[in-house]
Design a protein around this motif. Sequence first.
Motif, short mmCIF file in Angstrom:
data_model
loop_
_atom_site.label_atom_id
_atom_site.label_comp_id
_atom_site.label_asym_id
_atom_site.label_seq_id
_atom_site.Cartn_x
_atom_site.Cartn_y
_atom_site.Cartn_z
N TYR A 1 54.64 -36.00 48.67
CA TYR A 1 55.97 -35.47 48.96
C TYR A 1 56.05 -33.96 48.68
O TYR A 1 56.68 -33.21 49.43
N PHE B 1 59.78 -38.86 44.22
CA PHE B 1 59.85 -37.61 44.96
C PHE B 1 60.10 -36.42 44.04
O PHE B 1 59.57 -35.33 44.26
N ALA C 1 64.07 -35.14 56.21
CA ALA C 1 63.79 -36.27 57.11
C ALA C 1 63.31 -37.48 56.33
O ALA C 1 63.78 -38.61 56.56
N VAL C 2 62.40 -37.27 55.38
CA VAL C 2 61.89 -38.38 54.58
C VAL C 2 63.02 -39.01 53.76
O VAL C 2 63.15 -40.23 53.69
N ASP C 3 63.85 -38.16 53.15
CA ASP C 3 64.98 -38.66 52.35
C ASP C 3 65.93 -39.50 53.20
O ASP C 3 66.49 -40.49 52.73
N LEU D 1 65.05 -41.07 56.06
CA LEU D 1 64.34 -42.25 56.56
C LEU D 1 64.14 -43.33 55.50
O LEU D 1 64.05 -44.51 55.83
N LEU D 2 64.07 -42.94 54.24
CA LEU D 2 63.79 -43.92 53.17
C LEU D 2 64.74 -45.11 53.19
O LEU D 2 64.28 -46.26 53.23
N ILE E 1 55.04 -31.34 51.53
CA ILE E 1 55.76 -31.16 52.79
C ILE E 1 56.88 -30.14 52.62
O ILE E 1 57.38 -29.91 51.51
N SER F 1 61.07 -31.33 56.35
CA SER F 1 60.43 -32.65 56.37
C SER F 1 60.93 -33.52 55.22
O SER F 1 61.07 -34.73 55.38
N ARG F 2 61.22 -32.90 54.09
CA ARG F 2 61.76 -33.66 52.95
C ARG F 2 63.12 -34.27 53.29
O ARG F 2 63.40 -35.41 52.93
#
Length: 123
Positions: free
Chosen positions: A44, A28, A54-56, A58-59, A47, A51-52
């Motif tokens: 990555y 990332f 959220a991704v961080d 969710l990982l 976005i 959104s980052r």
Amino acid sequence: MQDTAAEYFERSIVRARDATISNFDGYFTGESGAEYARFIHSIYSQIDDRSRVAVDSLLPCIVDETIGIMLQVFDEMIDAYKIKLNLGDSEVSVYEIYELLEPELRPKDGWIHKYSRQRIVEM
């Protein structure tokens, strides 16, 4: 000896969890230069900040779910595995210790909280 083997197995799985999260954190940020890492970083970096976040978040959830599914598959196929853990002066069959393993990863007394050095998403 079986408790030691179970802990070894748990620590090994959590070590893989932590390495996966760490690797993706590096992808990332663009710290890794391998082709796969550049591919992940390019997605990555497109976005927005929200959104980052959220991704961080969710990982770790995605990694933990994958481990949980792997353990379910392992449980369903345990008779087919002839894996032995070599613990120095002795060998222990994974089949023998599997019932000692706690496949639930998420509770506060589970593997992740006990061994992980990476972020944990609390529900």
